[in-house]
Design a protein around this motif. Structure first.
Motif, PDB file in Angstrom:
ATOM      1  N   ASP A 116       4.264  -7.710 -13.132  1.00 34.33           N
ATOM      2  CA  ASP A 116       3.469  -6.690 -12.049  1.00 34.33           C
ATOM      3  C   ASP A 116       4.159  -6.404 -10.956  1.00 34.33           C
ATOM      4  OD1 ASP A 116       3.844  -9.331 -11.171  1.00 34.33           O
ATOM      5  OD2 ASP A 116       2.264  -9.303  -9.869  1.00 34.33           O
ATOM      6  N   HIS A 117       5.185  -6.421 -11.241  1.00 28.87           N
ATOM      7  CA  HIS A 117       6.289  -5.714  -9.943  1.00 28.87           C
ATOM      8  C   HIS A 117       7.652  -6.235 -10.309  1.00 28.87           C
ATOM      9  CE1 HIS A 117       5.945  -9.525  -7.625  1.00 28.87           C
ATOM     10  NE2 HIS A 117       4.618  -8.956  -7.040  1.00 28.87           N
ATOM     11  N   GLY A 118       8.754  -5.694  -9.681  1.00 25.85           N
ATOM     12  CA  GLY A 118      10.109  -6.159  -9.344  1.00 25.85           C
ATOM     13  C   GLY A 118      10.300  -7.129  -8.434  1.00 25.85           C
ATOM     14  N   GLU A 119      11.356  -7.679  -8.232  1.00 27.35           N
ATOM     15  CA  GLU A 119      11.716  -8.409  -7.117  1.00 27.35           C
ATOM     16  C   GLU A 119      13.130  -8.369  -5.780  1.00 27.35           C
ATOM     17  OE1 GLU A 119      10.519 -11.749  -5.167  1.00 27.35           O
ATOM     18  OE2 GLU A 119       9.446 -10.290  -6.776  1.00 27.35           O
ATOM     19  N   ALA A 120      12.723  -7.748  -4.979  1.00 31.38           N
ATOM     20  CA  ALA A 120      14.216  -7.511  -3.886  1.00 31.38           C
ATOM     21  C   ALA A 120      14.835  -8.731  -4.167  1.00 31.38           C
ATOM     22  CB  ALA A 120      13.460  -7.132  -2.914  1.00 31.38           C
ATOM     23  N   PHE A 121      15.949  -8.755  -3.904  1.00 28.27           N
ATOM     24  CA  PHE A 121      17.136  -9.854  -3.867  1.00 28.27           C
ATOM     25  C   PHE A 121      18.183  -9.504  -2.582  1.00 28.27           C
ATOM     26  CE2 PHE A 121      14.617 -11.317  -7.838  1.00 28.27           C
ATOM     27  CZ  PHE A 121      14.725 -12.825  -7.310  1.00 28.27           C
ATOM     28  N   HIS A 122      17.475  -9.132  -1.493  1.00 26.10           N
ATOM     29  CA  HIS A 122      18.462  -8.178  -0.197  1.00 26.10           C
ATOM     30  C   HIS A 122      18.992  -7.213  -0.882  1.00 26.10           C
ATOM     31  CE1 HIS A 122      20.836  -8.539   2.906  1.00 26.10           C
ATOM     32  NE2 HIS A 122      19.708  -9.890   3.735  1.00 26.10           N
ATOM     33  N   GLU A 123      18.297  -6.240  -1.987  1.00 26.15           N
ATOM     34  CA  GLU A 123      19.193  -4.876  -1.537  1.00 26.15           C
ATOM     35  C   GLU A 123      18.139  -4.181  -0.819  1.00 26.15           C
ATOM     36  OE1 GLU A 123      18.872  -6.943  -5.997  1.00 26.15           O
ATOM     37  OE2 GLU A 123      17.698  -6.867  -4.756  1.00 26.15           O
ATOM     38  N   HIS A 124      18.632  -3.188  -0.286  1.00 25.22           N
ATOM     39  CA  HIS A 124      17.610  -2.583   0.796  1.00 25.22           C
ATOM     40  C   HIS A 124      17.968  -3.440   2.497  1.00 25.22           C
ATOM     41  CE1 HIS A 124      17.753   0.997  -1.567  1.00 25.22           C
ATOM     42  NE2 HIS A 124      17.232  -0.447  -2.632  1.00 25.22           N
ATOM     43  N   GLY A 125      18.602  -4.734   2.121  1.00 26.76           N
ATOM     44  CA  GLY A 125      18.654  -5.604   3.471  1.00 26.76           C
ATOM     45  C   GLY A 125      17.391  -6.432   3.112  1.00 26.76           C
ATOM     46  N   ARG A 126      16.159  -6.566   1.821  1.00 28.24           N
ATOM     47  CA  ARG A 126      15.036  -7.212   2.035  1.00 28.24           C
ATOM     48  C   ARG A 126      14.648  -8.409   1.085  1.00 28.24           C
ATOM     49  NH1 ARG A 126      10.700  -4.832   5.162  1.00 28.24           N
ATOM     50  NH2 ARG A 126      11.838  -2.530   6.478  1.00 28.24           N
ATOM     51  N   ILE A 127      13.956  -8.610   0.955  1.00 32.51           N
ATOM     52  CA  ILE A 127      14.199 -10.060  -0.680  1.00 32.51           C
ATOM     53  C   ILE A 127      12.472 -10.290  -0.487  1.00 32.51           C
ATOM     54  CG2 ILE A 127      15.854 -11.535   0.153  1.00 32.51           C
ATOM     55  CD1 ILE A 127      14.326 -13.393   1.851  1.00 32.51           C
ATOM     56  N   GLY A 128      12.583 -10.087  -1.625  1.00 34.82           N
ATOM     57  CA  GLY A 128      10.421 -10.524  -1.519  1.00 34.82           C
ATOM     58  C   GLY A 128       9.794  -9.887  -2.698  1.00 34.82           C
ATOM     59  N   HIS A 129       8.721  -9.093  -2.363  1.00 38.35           N
ATOM     60  CA  HIS A 129       8.157  -7.876  -2.324  1.00 38.35           C
ATOM     61  C   HIS A 129       7.028  -7.849  -1.306  1.00 38.35           C
ATOM     62  CE1 HIS A 129       6.198 -10.997  -5.129  1.00 38.35           C
ATOM     63  NE2 HIS A 129       4.978 -10.040  -4.623  1.00 38.35           N
ATOM     64  N   GLY A 130       6.487  -6.017  -1.104  1.00 41.67           N
ATOM     65  CA  GLY A 130       5.400  -6.487  -0.454  1.00 41.67           C
ATOM     66  C   GLY A 130       5.395  -5.407   0.419  1.00 41.67           C
ATOM     67  N   LEU A 131       4.184  -5.283   1.425  1.00 40.87           N
ATOM     68  CA  LEU A 131       4.404  -4.096   2.488  1.00 40.87           C
ATOM     69  C   LEU A 131       6.186  -4.068   3.503  1.00 40.87           C
ATOM     70  CD1 LEU A 131       0.695  -4.981   4.052  1.00 40.87           C
ATOM     71  CD2 LEU A 131       1.025  -3.327   2.543  1.00 40.87           C
ATOM     72  N   GLY A 132       6.498  -2.735   3.521  1.00 42.05           N
ATOM     73  CA  GLY A 132       7.543  -2.963   4.355  1.00 42.05           C
ATOM     74  C   GLY A 132       8.823  -2.540   3.302  1.00 42.05           C
ATOM     75  N   HIS A 133       8.640  -2.485   2.529  1.00 40.73           N
ATOM     76  CA  HIS A 133       9.717  -2.126   1.398  1.00 40.73           C
ATOM     77  C   HIS A 133       9.768  -0.859   0.620  1.00 40.73           C
ATOM     78  CE1 HIS A 133       9.212  -7.008   0.956  1.00 40.73           C
ATOM     79  NE2 HIS A 133      10.513  -7.271   0.329  1.00 40.73           N
ATOM     80  N   PRO A 134      10.510  -0.851   0.630  1.00 37.37           N
ATOM     81  CA  PRO A 134      11.138   0.251   0.048  1.00 37.37           C
ATOM     82  C   PRO A 134      10.986   0.788  -1.079  1.00 37.37           C
ATOM     83  CG  PRO A 134      13.458   0.465   1.042  1.00 37.37           C
ATOM     84  CD  PRO A 134      12.177  -1.041   1.512  1.00 37.37           C
ATOM     85  N   MET A 135      10.149   1.932  -1.326  1.00 39.30           N
ATOM     86  CA  MET A 135      10.092   1.791  -2.753  1.00 39.30           C
ATOM     87  C   MET A 135      11.346   2.359  -3.726  1.00 39.30           C
ATOM     88  SD  MET A 135       7.727   2.039  -5.515  1.00 39.30           S
ATOM     89  CE  MET A 135       6.079   2.262  -4.005  1.00 39.30           C
ATOM     90  N   SER A 136      11.834   1.500  -4.556  1.00 41.45           N
ATOM     91  CA  SER A 136      12.736   1.254  -5.064  1.00 41.45           C
ATOM     92  C   SER A 136      13.133   0.448  -7.002  1.00 41.45           C
ATOM     93  CB  SER A 136      14.023   0.806  -4.450  1.00 41.45           C
ATOM     94  OG  SER A 136      13.634  -1.361  -4.665  1.00 41.45           O
ATOM     95  N   GLU A 137      13.672   0.715  -7.657  1.00 47.05           N
ATOM     96  CA  GLU A 137      13.648   1.060  -9.107  1.00 47.05           C
ATOM     97  C   GLU A 137      14.114  -0.915  -9.282  1.00 47.05           C
ATOM     98  OE1 GLU A 137      14.339   2.492 -12.456  1.00 47.05           O
ATOM     99  OE2 GLU A 137      13.525   4.237 -10.320  1.00 47.05           O
ATOM    100  N   THR A 138      14.542  -1.259  -7.829  1.00 47.72           N
ATOM    101  CA  THR A 138      14.035  -2.931  -7.865  1.00 47.72           C
ATOM    102  C   THR A 138      12.501  -3.680  -7.806  1.00 47.72           C
ATOM    103  OG1 THR A 138      16.177  -3.324  -6.397  1.00 47.72           O
ATOM    104  CG2 THR A 138      15.137  -4.974  -6.359  1.00 47.72           C
ATOM    105  N   LEU A 139      11.811  -2.863  -7.379  1.00 43.26           N
ATOM    106  CA  LEU A 139      10.540  -3.305  -7.166  1.00 43.26           C
ATOM    107  C   LEU A 139       9.631  -2.463  -8.375  1.00 43.26           C
ATOM    108  CD1 LEU A 139      10.575  -3.745  -3.210  1.00 43.26           C
ATOM    109  CD2 LEU A 139      10.285  -5.006  -4.881  1.00 43.26           C
ATOM    110  N   ILE A 140       9.729  -1.181  -8.869  1.00 46.11           N
ATOM    111  CA  ILE A 140       9.161  -0.896  -9.529  1.00 46.11           C
ATOM    112  C   ILE A 140       9.698  -0.734 -11.162  1.00 46.11           C
ATOM    113  CG2 ILE A 140       8.452   0.767  -8.009  1.00 46.11           C
ATOM    114  CD1 ILE A 140       9.665   3.122  -9.378  1.00 46.11           C
ATOM    115  N   ARG A 141      10.446  -0.836 -11.668  1.00 42.90           N
ATOM    116  CA  ARG A 141      11.369  -0.958 -12.639  1.00 42.90           C
ATOM    117  C   ARG A 141      10.984  -2.550 -13.104  1.00 42.90           C
ATOM    118  NH1 ARG A 141      15.136   1.085 -16.486  1.00 42.90           N
ATOM    119  NH2 ARG A 141      15.149   2.403 -14.694  1.00 42.90           N
ATOM    120  N   ILE A 142      10.498  -2.543 -14.329  1.00 45.68           N
ATOM    121  CA  ILE A 142       8.978  -4.204 -14.541  1.00 45.68           C
ATOM    122  C   ILE A 142       9.841  -3.913 -16.106  1.00 45.68           C
ATOM    123  CG2 ILE A 142       7.488  -3.959 -13.198  1.00 45.68           C
ATOM    124  CD1 ILE A 142       5.448  -3.217 -15.396  1.00 45.68           C
TER     125      ILE A 142
END
Length: 178
Positions: A116-142
């Motif tokens: 359903d989505h990707g997961e951030a592992f400190h790319e762009h300084g964030r972890i996880g997914h959800g509100l406040g995360h910048p739209m990035s390949e990390t989250l939208i490439r599935i």
């Protein structure tokens, strides 16, 4: 979950087409996977700490707000748990596919596995997914795997969207019907 799905497949009327939907949340924090998987790739002490419910509010939320730094071993623990959860789901799906083969259904069944989505592992300084995360390949490439009986395996490089999923499944099922 896949064991119950296999039982359901075995109990259904063999002559009826079927649609089976499994929603597996194992690859979402807090990675509720068996201990033998959780400790596959991570130090058990780190994975235990990362899996704690309060870890998200005491570590992940402040990290995502820029209020604290994630410790390298915690990031490594998150990645290791995520990988272990993927392995757990892979093994569960392997059992389901074996049951489809045992029941003689595999060769005529369209199989679609999609995240359903990707997961951030400190790319762009964030972890996880959800509100406040910048739209990035990390989250939208599935991951999207589609097996259609009679079609050879291939990798499709053309971008697509999950909105393509709904019209594609009936078309794929129709391509392998009588």
């Amino acid at each position: 979950l896949c064991t119950k799905a296999g039982e359901w497949l075995g109990d259904r009327d063999d002559d009826e087409p079927f649609f089976l939907y499994l929603h597996m949340l194992d690859i979402h924090w807090p990675y509720t996977i068996p201990a033998e998987y959780a400790d596959l790739y991570a130090d058990p002490a780190v994975s235990k700490r990362v899996k704690q419910i309060d870890w998200w509010t005491t570590v992940a939320v402040p990290v995502n707000a820029g209020e604290m730094q994630l410790q390298p071993e915690e990031l490594d623990g998150m990645v290791a748990l995520h990988d272990a959860a993927i392995r757990h789901v892979d093994d569960q799906l392997q059992e389901l596919f074996a049951e489809l083969k045992r029941l003689g259904l595999y060769d005529d069944t369209v199989i679609c596995v999609v995240s359903d989505h990707g997961e951030a592992f400190h790319e762009h300084g964030r972890i996880g997914h959800g509100l406040g995360h910048p739209m990035s390949e990390t989250l939208i490439r599935i991951a999207w795997i589609l097996r259609v009986p009679g079609l050879p395996p291939r990798r499709v490089e053309t971008p697509c969207s999950l909105v393509d999923l709904l019209p594609m499944l009936p078309a794929a099922a129709g391509s392998c019907g009588p």
